[in-house]
Design a protein around this motif. Structure first.
Motif, mmCIF file in Angstrom:
data_model
loop_
_atom_site.group_PDB
_atom_site.id
_atom_site.type_symbol
_atom_site.label_atom_id
_atom_site.label_comp_id
_atom_site.label_asym_id
_atom_site.label_seq_id
_atom_site.Cartn_x
_atom_site.Cartn_y
_atom_site.Cartn_z
ATOM 1 N N GLN A 5 40.984 11.440 -3.180
ATOM 2 C CA GLN A 5 41.558 10.366 -3.992
ATOM 3 C C GLN A 5 40.488 9.653 -4.805
ATOM 4 O OE1 GLN A 5 44.643 9.713 -4.520
ATOM 5 N NE2 GLN A 5 45.573 11.038 -3.001
ATOM 6 N N SER A 24 54.441 8.107 -5.281
ATOM 7 C CA SER A 24 53.617 8.627 -4.191
ATOM 8 C C SER A 24 54.414 9.623 -3.361
ATOM 9 C CB SER A 24 53.141 7.471 -3.301
ATOM 10 O OG SER A 24 52.459 7.966 -2.172
ATOM 11 N N ASN A 76 53.334 10.346 -0.311
ATOM 12 C CA ASN A 76 52.848 10.052 1.037
ATOM 13 C C ASN A 76 54.025 9.964 2.010
ATOM 14 O OD1 ASN A 76 51.681 9.087 3.361
ATOM 15 N ND2 ASN A 76 50.542 7.446 2.377
ATOM 16 N N GLN A 122 53.951 8.976 4.992
ATOM 17 C CA GLN A 122 53.786 7.891 5.962
ATOM 18 C C GLN A 122 54.394 6.577 5.474
ATOM 19 O OE1 GLN A 122 52.518 8.659 8.960
ATOM 20 N NE2 GLN A 122 52.346 10.744 8.159
ATOM 21 N N GLU A 156 47.123 4.768 -5.673
ATOM 22 C CA GLU A 156 46.441 5.932 -5.106
ATOM 23 C C GLU A 156 45.628 6.663 -6.170
ATOM 24 O OE1 GLU A 156 49.467 7.393 -1.511
ATOM 25 O OE2 GLU A 156 49.701 8.177 -3.555
ATOM 26 N N GLY A 214 46.644 2.408 -2.338
ATOM 27 C CA GLY A 214 47.683 3.109 -1.598
ATOM 28 C C GLY A 214 48.144 2.401 -0.342
#
Length: 260
Positions: A81, A196, A198, A200, A217, A239
């Motif tokens: 990143q 994103s 992601n 999570q 991010e 992020g």
């Protein structure tokens, strides 16, 4: 005292300056992230390696040398990143869009531009929070966000609480998307941000929060996101997101990060 044995030329001075500038940019890029601790550890190993080379400690310097050279691929993965942000920062520099070369040296930003009016931004978010009006505000820092501005409607309005509230008013044609702020000016509305991927991110977060996380991010911008379901104000950077209940704490955090 005779220092004539030291061979020190102009190119050596230039080399030192360029290395110092590079290290400063890397520090600014990693500051406030977990990656800064990894970078410090690598820098410490590199310094030890150079010392062992200078002292002709062949075995230890060889081990450290193999460790550093063999870990290049691992470093690319760990700093994926950050490398992306660094390349983006270089690739999106637009010299023609600014009035003067110094304005491109963003690390001198606090010296050449006025202080960000963070109180107006926070007060606007508080008013939007009270009415549960969804909002997504992106504050530009080092990375130039012109590549995102082009996805929305350009604007050149001085930062103002009434304007921000009118932009995100539910019946306003400008409320959909993000608003980008640069140097106390609202430069674009209805901006489309990268989402994103992601896994999570909590499922309760919608596209607005995912977009805020996505842009932070990929760049060093910071975002303020107001939920239209709960009215909560989220602060997003690198992020990661934080929900602030204290207005003073949120204001202090935004001030610190916009001045950094």
């Amino acid at each position: 005292m005779d220092f004539s044995f030291i061979d020190f030329s102009f190119l050596d001075v230039l080399d030192i300056i360029l290395v110092a500038a590079l290290l400063y940019y890397i520090y600014k890029l990693l500051k406030g992230t977990v990656a800064i601790n990894i970078f410090i550890g690598i820098a410490f190993i590199f310094i030890i390696w150079k010392i062992t080379q200078a002292l002709h400690m062949e075995m230890l310097s060889g081990i450290l040398g193999y460790l550093l050279s063999g870990g290049v691929i691992a470093l690319i993965i760990v700093f994926q990143q950050e490398i992306r942000k660094f390349l983006l920062m270089i690739g999106t520099t637009n010299f023609s869009a600014r009035s003067g070369f110094l304005n491109q040296l963003k690390f001198l930003k606090s010296e050449i531009t006025s202080e960000m009016d963070t109180e107006t931004i926070i007060n606007s978010c508080l008013q939007l929070s009270k009415t549960k009006t969804g909002a997504l505000i992106v504050i530009e820092r080092t990375n130039n966000l012109d590549f995102l501005v082009n996805t929305g409607d350009a604007m050149n309005a001085l930062l103002n609480q009434a304007i921000i509230q009118s932009i995100f008013y539910k019946n306003s044609p400008l409320h959909d998307g993000a608003t980008i702020i640069r140097d106390n000016y609202i430069i674009a509305t209805r901006v489309i941000l990268p989402i994103s991927d992601n896994t999570q991110i909590p499922s309760r977060f919608g596209l607005r929060h995912r977009a805020a996380i996505g842009v932070t991010e990929k760049t060093d911008a910071i975002c303020l996101c107001v939920s239209e379901e709960t009215g909560e104000i989220s602060y997003i950077k690198d992020g990661g997101f934080v929900l602030y209940e204290s207005t003073d704490a949120l204001l202090k955090r935004v001030q610190e990060d916009t001045m950094a």
